[in-house]
Design a protein around this motif. Structure first.
Motif, PDB file in Angstrom:
ATOM      1  N   SER A  98      10.254 -14.527 -11.006  1.00 18.29           N
ATOM      2  CA  SER A  98      11.204 -14.740  -9.904  1.00 18.29           C
ATOM      3  C   SER A  98      10.906 -13.646  -8.888  1.00 18.29           C
ATOM      4  CB  SER A  98      12.650 -14.604 -10.396  1.00 18.29           C
ATOM      5  OG  SER A  98      12.885 -13.269 -10.822  1.00 18.29           O
ATOM      6  N   ASP A  99      11.478 -13.775  -7.692  1.00 14.93           N
ATOM      7  CA  ASP A  99      11.256 -12.701  -6.720  1.00 14.93           C
ATOM      8  C   ASP A  99      11.944 -11.419  -7.184  1.00 14.93           C
ATOM      9  OD1 ASP A  99      13.118 -14.810  -6.056  1.00 14.93           O
ATOM     10  OD2 ASP A  99      13.708 -13.679  -4.292  1.00 14.93           O
ATOM     11  N   PHE A 100      13.083 -11.567  -7.881  1.00 13.28           N
ATOM     12  CA  PHE A 100      13.761 -10.384  -8.424  1.00 13.28           C
ATOM     13  C   PHE A 100      12.850  -9.674  -9.445  1.00 13.28           C
ATOM     14  CE2 PHE A 100      16.461  -8.596 -11.843  1.00 13.28           C
ATOM     15  CZ  PHE A 100      16.966  -7.517 -11.130  1.00 13.28           C
ATOM     16  N   ALA A 101      12.226 -10.445 -10.329  1.00 13.27           N
ATOM     17  CA  ALA A 101      11.338  -9.842 -11.348  1.00 13.27           C
ATOM     18  C   ALA A 101      10.118  -9.190 -10.688  1.00 13.27           C
ATOM     19  CB  ALA A 101      10.905 -10.896 -12.362  1.00 13.27           C
ATOM     20  N   ALA A 102       9.558  -9.847  -9.685  1.00 15.17           N
ATOM     21  CA  ALA A 102       8.387  -9.255  -9.005  1.00 15.17           C
ATOM     22  C   ALA A 102       8.773  -7.924  -8.357  1.00 15.17           C
ATOM     23  CB  ALA A 102       7.839 -10.236  -7.969  1.00 15.17           C
ATOM     24  N   LYS A 103       9.977  -7.867  -7.772  1.00 13.23           N
ATOM     25  CA  LYS A 103      10.455  -6.626  -7.146  1.00 13.23           C
ATOM     26  C   LYS A 103      10.682  -5.550  -8.214  1.00 13.23           C
ATOM     27  CE  LYS A 103      14.576  -5.056  -4.584  1.00 13.23           C
ATOM     28  NZ  LYS A 103      15.454  -4.592  -5.663  1.00 13.23           N
ATOM     29  N   ARG A 104      11.289  -5.959  -9.327  1.00 11.91           N
ATOM     30  CA  ARG A 104      11.524  -4.993 -10.415  1.00 11.91           C
ATOM     31  C   ARG A 104      10.197  -4.437 -10.934  1.00 11.91           C
ATOM     32  NH1 ARG A 104      13.642  -8.191 -14.456  1.00 11.91           N
ATOM     33  NH2 ARG A 104      11.706  -8.011 -15.602  1.00 11.91           N
ATOM     34  N   HIS A 105       9.210  -5.304 -11.079  1.00 15.66           N
ATOM     35  CA  HIS A 105       7.902  -4.848 -11.563  1.00 15.66           C
ATOM     36  C   HIS A 105       7.264  -3.879 -10.570  1.00 15.66           C
ATOM     37  CE1 HIS A 105       7.639  -8.799 -14.091  1.00 15.66           C
ATOM     38  NE2 HIS A 105       8.437  -7.903 -14.632  1.00 15.66           N
ATOM     39  N   LEU A 106       7.317  -4.240  -9.300  1.00 15.01           N
ATOM     40  CA  LEU A 106       6.711  -3.375  -8.281  1.00 15.01           C
ATOM     41  C   LEU A 106       7.384  -1.994  -8.286  1.00 15.01           C
ATOM     42  CD1 LEU A 106       4.596  -3.406  -6.076  1.00 15.01           C
ATOM     43  CD2 LEU A 106       6.311  -4.310  -4.499  1.00 15.01           C
ATOM     44  N   GLU A 107       8.701  -1.981  -8.343  1.00 13.17           N
ATOM     45  CA  GLU A 107       9.425  -0.696  -8.363  1.00 13.17           C
ATOM     46  C   GLU A 107       9.075   0.104  -9.616  1.00 13.17           C
ATOM     47  OE1 GLU A 107      13.402  -2.149  -8.188  1.00 13.17           O
ATOM     48  OE2 GLU A 107      13.443  -2.145  -5.982  1.00 13.17           O
ATOM     49  N   SER A 108       8.940  -0.569 -10.736  1.00 13.61           N
ATOM     50  CA  SER A 108       8.621   0.132 -11.991  1.00 13.61           C
ATOM     51  C   SER A 108       7.217   0.726 -11.917  1.00 13.61           C
ATOM     52  CB  SER A 108       8.730  -0.832 -13.181  1.00 13.61           C
ATOM     53  OG  SER A 108      10.024  -1.385 -13.230  1.00 13.61           O
ATOM     54  N   PHE A 109       6.260  -0.069 -11.420  1.00 13.77           N
ATOM     55  CA  PHE A 109       4.899   0.459 -11.265  1.00 13.77           C
ATOM     56  C   PHE A 109       4.920   1.685 -10.359  1.00 13.77           C
ATOM     57  CE2 PHE A 109       3.149  -3.960 -12.211  1.00 13.77           C
ATOM     58  CZ  PHE A 109       2.486  -3.575 -13.367  1.00 13.77           C
ATOM     59  N   GLU A 110       5.592   1.573  -9.238  1.00 14.64           N
ATOM     60  CA  GLU A 110       5.575   2.685  -8.279  1.00 14.64           C
ATOM     61  C   GLU A 110       6.202   3.940  -8.884  1.00 14.64           C
ATOM     62  OE1 GLU A 110       3.995   3.036  -5.379  1.00 14.64           O
ATOM     63  OE2 GLU A 110       3.135   1.055  -5.666  1.00 14.64           O
ATOM     64  N   PHE A 111       7.286   3.764  -9.683  1.00 19.39           N
ATOM     65  CA  PHE A 111       7.885   4.917 -10.360  1.00 19.39           C
ATOM     66  C   PHE A 111       6.856   5.543 -11.305  1.00 19.39           C
ATOM     67  CE2 PHE A 111       9.729   6.968 -13.986  1.00 19.39           C
ATOM     68  CZ  PHE A 111      10.741   7.757 -13.456  1.00 19.39           C
ATOM     69  N   LEU A 112       6.187   4.714 -12.089  1.00 19.63           N
ATOM     70  CA  LEU A 112       5.230   5.232 -13.080  1.00 19.63           C
ATOM     71  C   LEU A 112       4.061   5.933 -12.394  1.00 19.63           C
ATOM     72  CD1 LEU A 112       5.305   2.147 -15.481  1.00 19.63           C
ATOM     73  CD2 LEU A 112       6.253   4.420 -15.975  1.00 19.63           C
ATOM     74  N   PHE A 113       3.595   5.397 -11.270  1.00 23.35           N
ATOM     75  CA  PHE A 113       2.481   6.030 -10.545  1.00 23.35           C
ATOM     76  C   PHE A 113       2.913   7.388  -9.995  1.00 23.35           C
ATOM     77  CE2 PHE A 113       1.041   1.478  -9.285  1.00 23.35           C
ATOM     78  CZ  PHE A 113       0.450   1.307 -10.515  1.00 23.35           C
ATOM     79  N   GLU A 114       4.072   7.411  -9.361  1.00 22.00           N
ATOM     80  CA  GLU A 114       4.537   8.676  -8.752  1.00 22.00           C
ATOM     81  C   GLU A 114       4.798   9.716  -9.842  1.00 22.00           C
ATOM     82  OE1 GLU A 114       7.788   8.375  -5.966  1.00 22.00           O
ATOM     83  OE2 GLU A 114       7.994  10.562  -5.861  1.00 22.00           O
ATOM     84  N   HIS A 162       0.890  -1.166   0.000  1.00 20.42           N
ATOM     85  CA  HIS A 162       0.000   0.000   0.000  1.00 20.42           C
ATOM     86  C   HIS A 162       0.926   1.213   0.000  1.00 20.42           C
ATOM     87  CE1 HIS A 162      -3.439  -2.101   2.519  1.00 20.42           C
ATOM     88  NE2 HIS A 162      -2.808  -2.990   1.756  1.00 20.42           N
ATOM     89  N   THR A 163       0.857   2.044  -1.020  1.00 26.77           N
ATOM     90  CA  THR A 163       1.650   3.284  -1.002  1.00 26.77           C
ATOM     91  C   THR A 163       0.722   4.460  -1.297  1.00 26.77           C
ATOM     92  OG1 THR A 163       2.194   3.355  -3.360  1.00 26.77           O
ATOM     93  CG2 THR A 163       3.670   2.051  -1.933  1.00 26.77           C
ATOM     94  N   VAL A 164       1.196   5.656  -0.946  1.00 24.89           N
ATOM     95  CA  VAL A 164       0.405   6.853  -1.249  1.00 24.89           C
ATOM     96  C   VAL A 164       0.233   6.975  -2.760  1.00 24.89           C
ATOM     97  CG1 VAL A 164       0.420   9.377  -1.158  1.00 24.89           C
ATOM     98  CG2 VAL A 164       1.101   8.047   0.858  1.00 24.89           C
ATOM     99  N   TRP A 165       1.296   6.687  -3.527  1.00 27.09           N
ATOM    100  CA  TRP A 165       1.205   6.894  -4.984  1.00 27.09           C
ATOM    101  C   TRP A 165       0.262   5.903  -5.641  1.00 27.09           C
ATOM    102  CZ3 TRP A 165       2.495  11.529  -5.947  1.00 27.09           C
ATOM    103  CH2 TRP A 165       3.555  12.137  -5.278  1.00 27.09           C
ATOM    104  N   ASN A 166       0.301   4.638  -5.234  1.00 23.95           N
ATOM    105  CA  ASN A 166      -0.626   3.691  -5.902  1.00 23.95           C
ATOM    106  C   ASN A 166      -2.070   3.962  -5.488  1.00 23.95           C
ATOM    107  OD1 ASN A 166      -1.036   1.841  -3.597  1.00 23.95           O
ATOM    108  ND2 ASN A 166       0.880   0.782  -4.151  1.00 23.95           N
TER     109      ASN A 166
END
Ligand SMILES: CSCCC(=O)C(=O)COP(=O)(O)O
Ligand code: ZN
Length: 215
Positions: free
Chosen positions: A183-199, A104-108
């Motif tokens: 992979s867990d690395f890919a899931a983390k990369r995706h989450l970080e990318s989404f959060e960047f795009l939202f912010e 849960h983040t403010v940006w999402n």
């Protein structure tokens, strides 16, 4: 299929890594969020965070292994995440998913509120779309948004209907995001990318609005 103690501890260690990384970014306010790593597909079994824990801390009681009915595979005093059924839906709908992370983040939350009444958030031409594994020129991604049903089976059914292998995430309105990867690395990369795009998008709208009203 029997999961060895070594496999289970390895998954728990990798969940610790992801959890601490996200906790440092304040992505688990008020015990929110849950994380899982798949251990076997047939039958489905995965390691998942226990419900209601302080996810900024490590303890020996942070994770348990559950099956495709969201039930612990062995007797335990721990309760699986209240949202375990959503992880089940992701692993069933996206067979290549090996890890699934929810924050849960403010940006999402802001993005899902900005697109109130709409069933998706769309963005085009941003470099970080490549972080989602989409490398076409000027690519556009569309992230589905589902309503935040309090009843988890209803929420899980809504998610099941909209997720696809093309876009590795789904927004829950005024709640948070689920992102997954092979992979867990890919899931983390995706989450970080989404959060960047939202912010980026929320800040861009804000600046555009400020520029429009400036004298
Ligand atoms: C306090 S946050 C409300 C529940 C939630 O949305 C969440 O992500 C955490 O639930 P869990 O049972 O996984 O701790
Ligand atoms: Zn949640």
């Amino acid at each position: 299929m029997t999961i060895t103690l070594e496999q289970r501890l390895d998954a728990f260690r990798r969940l610790d890594d992801a959890k601490l990384t996200f906790a440092r970014r304040d992505w688990f306010p008020g015990t929110s969020g849950n994380l899982s790593i798949k251990l076997s597909s047939d039958p489905l079994q995965f390691a998942v965070t226990a419900s209601g824990k302080d996810k900024t801390k490590l303890s020996p009681e942070d994770y348990l292994v559950v099956d495709g009915d969201s039930r612990p595979v062995e007797p335990t005093a721990l309760k699986p995440s209240a949202e375990t059924m959503i992880h089940v839906v992701v692993y069933r709908q996206i067979p290549q998913a090996q890890a699934c992370f929810h924050v849960h983040t403010v940006w999402n939350n802001l993005i899902s509120e900005l697109y109130f009444g709409q069933r998706a958030f769309s963005i085009q031409g941003q470099e970080l779309i490549k972080g989602l594994g989409i490398w076409e020129e000027n690519a556009r991604i569309t992230v589905p948004i589902v309503e935040n049903f309090a009843d988890i089976p209803t929420l899980a059914a809504a998610i099941e209907k909209v997720i696809t292998p093309e876009v590795p995430g789904v927004l829950i309105r005024n709640h948070g995001i689920y992102a997954w990867g092979d992979s867990d690395f890919a899931a983390k990369r995706h989450l970080e990318s989404f959060e960047f795009l939202f912010e980026y998008h929320a800040r861009w709208l804000q600046l555009r609005q400020a520029a429009a009203v400036a004298p």
